[in-house]
Design an enzyme around this catalytic site. Structure first.
Site, PDB file in Angstrom:
ATOM      1  N   ASP A 198       0.833  -1.221   0.000  1.00 11.26           N
ATOM      2  CA  ASP A 198       0.000   0.000   0.000  1.00 11.26           C
ATOM      3  C   ASP A 198       0.858   1.258   0.000  1.00 11.26           C
ATOM      4  OD1 ASP A 198      -2.324  -1.662   0.397  1.00 11.26           O
ATOM      5  OD2 ASP A 198      -1.694  -1.851   2.476  1.00 11.26           O
TER       6      ASP A 198
ATOM      7  N   SER B  98       2.350   6.872   0.542  1.00  8.59           N
ATOM      8  CA  SER B  98       1.465   6.032   1.345  1.00  8.59           C
ATOM      9  C   SER B  98       0.084   6.097   0.718  1.00  8.59           C
ATOM     10  CB  SER B  98       1.399   6.531   2.788  1.00  8.59           C
ATOM     11  OG  SER B  98       0.378   5.848   3.484  1.00  8.59           O
ATOM     12  N   ARG B  99      -0.442   4.940   0.320  1.00  9.55           N
ATOM     13  CA  ARG B  99      -1.753   4.940  -0.334  1.00  9.55           C
ATOM     14  C   ARG B  99      -2.895   4.992   0.672  1.00  9.55           C
ATOM     15  NH1 ARG B  99       1.203   0.953  -3.410  1.00  9.55           N
ATOM     16  NH2 ARG B  99       2.088   2.006  -5.204  1.00  9.55           N
ATOM     17  N   VAL B 100      -2.564   5.000   1.964  1.00  7.69           N
ATOM     18  CA  VAL B 100      -3.582   5.198   2.996  1.00  7.69           C
ATOM     19  C   VAL B 100      -3.673   6.679   3.333  1.00  7.69           C
ATOM     20  CG1 VAL B 100      -4.195   4.681   5.385  1.00  7.69           C
ATOM     21  CG2 VAL B 100      -3.338   2.879   3.907  1.00  7.69           C
TER      22      VAL B 100
END
Length: 526
Positions: free
Chosen positions: A342, A367-369
């Site tokens: 992620d 960061s894909r969050v």
């Protein structure tokens, strides 16, 4: 001497023919025979009902695991000294797949790739066992990632935040500080009710000993389990070790605990798997890796999750580490793991050599969050930080070709230099998210511009000390800690306190001239 190259299949056919000629039908049995053995791999005849991943029992207390199921043959990898196994030995099925002990008894312990203690503290008192290979949690069992997993590293928590249940890759060349980030993240979990598993794959034993010692000194070993499959051990043990690590973590996740798992590193894990695959005569593909090497890591990393209360309510956060060659993140294994995770924290060798610690490349890191894994206070103050650094790096590259820069460009460059300096952080010195929010406020309000670049580290340490030790600072720190967010009044109060610290720092500078840093009218308003 004449050496004959005999095909293993021919050997099987000869054996079968001899049995038939003897006048009996081939008997299906739960025993098998070793046909060939070497380099930690055994080819077996018989065991018609063996399962994939099943534990096999060889003579002399040597165990193996089924990895190849072929017509008339079985390929098994040995988890012990292959010199104790010879051709013609009888092999028995155990009827169960490879398992590892799990539970709180493993906290503070160092175990090998199959959960056997190697720290000299005696056997592990655990009656619970879990199979090391398991399906990952399904979509309906998962929750969205919305809680921060604090690393204590300002440059990561502010720009590339990691959430509980996330898989964040740490990638970079050799000796750029990848393990240091992971160890700092483990140390920062002290008092945060997060259990940790550190899996050392193909590392030197001396390195693992040093890491364990550092964790003990910091007081982090109490909630940590170390799984070690060192460079001197067989490829099958290096292959199985990360699955053992995540299996230990899954037991805690099912009990509602949050767990951090570090895989150090998956490059060596892929090499160990390639070694086994070639010895098992699987077809080689790109860079000689077998075709299922993507599945190797995806079935491991997909087991990291934040699950619903129905499934325990815990989480596993994975920090896999990948070593690149000359910064090439487009190589086969790095691109595979990047596509599974992620986001990634990319460590730049050039930044590391220029003294930036940690050497995080904010341009290639992501960061894909994102901000959902931050407390609101950090999100409020750090939202523009990545953009400011990107502007700095772009203008710094442009400024090399010309000396005439306008005032706005000069201010951006000076501000960027100070951000980079303030983001530098010593190892084993984590910073809490509240302290990070206060430092980020000093950056956002541009108060740091009134100090020389070389004063940034001192000023950062002074701020942390003031807001944690002085009576007025502690009150403001407590207010921010309770709210976890800035309102207009709290922001002004903390900014006013930062200005007091700024003036104290300025008094320490000989022959200070504010004209070097900004307009005198602005300076007088401080």
């Amino acid at each position: 001497m004449i050496i004959l190259a005999i095909n293993i299949k021919d050997i099987f056919e000869v054996i079968e023919q001899q049995i038939k000629n003897y006048g009996k039908d081939i008997v299906h049995t739960e025993d098998g025979t070793v046909v060939t053995v070497g380099d930690g791999v055994a080819m077996l005849y018989g065991l018609e009902n063996a399962m994939m991943g099943e534990l096999l029992i060889f003579p002399n207390n040597v165990y193996g695991m089924v990895l190849n199921l072929e017509e008339g043959a079985i390929g098994a990898v040995l988890m012990g000294d292959d010199s104790l196994v010879k051709e013609g030995d009888i092999v028995k099925r155990s009827g169960k797949v490879v398992e590892t002990p799990v539970g709180d008894a493993l906290l503070g312990r160092v175990v090998n790739a199959i959960g056997v203690p190697i720290d000299g503290k005696g056997p592990i008192d655990s009656k619970q066992f879990r199979p090391v290979e398991k399906m990952a949690s399904g979509v309906m069992a998962r929750k969205s990632v919305n809680e921060p997993l604090e690393t204590g590293i300002l440059g990561i928590d502010a720009i590339i935040p990691i959430g509980k249940g996330q898989r964040e890759l740490i990638i970079g060349d050799r000796q750029t500080g990848k393990t240091a980030i992971a160890i700092d993240a483990i140390i920062n979990q002290i008092g945060k009710n997060v259990k940790c598993v550190y899996v050392a794959i193909g590392q030197k034993e001396s390195t693992v000993v040093q890491i364990v010692e550092k964790l003990k000194q910091a007081g982090a070993m109490e909630f940590t389990t170390v799984v070690s499959a060192s460079a001197s051990e067989l490829a099958p043990l290096q292959y199985i070790s990360p699955y053992t690590g995540v299996t230990i973590a899954e037991e805690w996740m099912a009990q509602g605990d949050d767990v951090l798992v570090v895989y150090d590193d998956l490059s060596k894990h892929a090499v160990a798997y390639r070694t086994m695959a070639l010895l098992l005569r699987r077809a080689p593909g790109r860079e000689a890796y077998p075709g299922d090497v993507f599945y190797l890591h995806s079935r491991l990393l997909e087991r990291a999750a934040k699950v619903t209360s129905e499934f325990g309510g815990g989480s596993i956060t994975a920090l896999p580490i990948i070593e690149t060659q000359a910064g090439d993140i487009s190589a086969y294994i790095p691109t595979n793991v990047i596509s599974i995770t992620d986001g990634q924290i990319f460590l730049s060798e050039s930044s590391f050599k220029s003294g930036v610690r940690p050497a995080v490349d904010t341009g290639l890191s992501v960061s894909r969050v994102g901000s959902s894994a931050q407390i609101k206070a950090v999100r409020q103050m750090g939202g523009t930080l990545k953009l400011e650094l990107a502007q700095y790096y772009e203008l710094a590259a442009f400024a090399k070709f010309g000396s005439d820069l306008d005032e706005s460009t000069q201010q951006t460059l000076e501000h960027g230099k100070r951000i980079i300096e303030i983001l530098k952080q010593r190892q084993y010195r984590p910073i809490s998210q509240i302290d990070q929010a206060i430092i980020l406020l000093a950056i956002k309000s541009r108060l740091i511009k009134w100090l020389p670049v070389e004063f940034m580290s001192y000023f950062k340490d002074s701020l942390i000390h003031h807001f944690n030790k002085s009576p007025e600072g502690k009150k403001l720190w407590k207010r921010l800690d309770d709210a976890k967010a800035f309102d207009e009044k709290l922001e002004k109060d903390i900014e006013a306190e930062i200005k007091i610290m700024l003036k104290r720092a300025i008094k320490m500078i000989d022959k200070y001239d504010p004209n070097q840093y900004g307009k005198i009218e602005e300076y007088k308003k401080l």
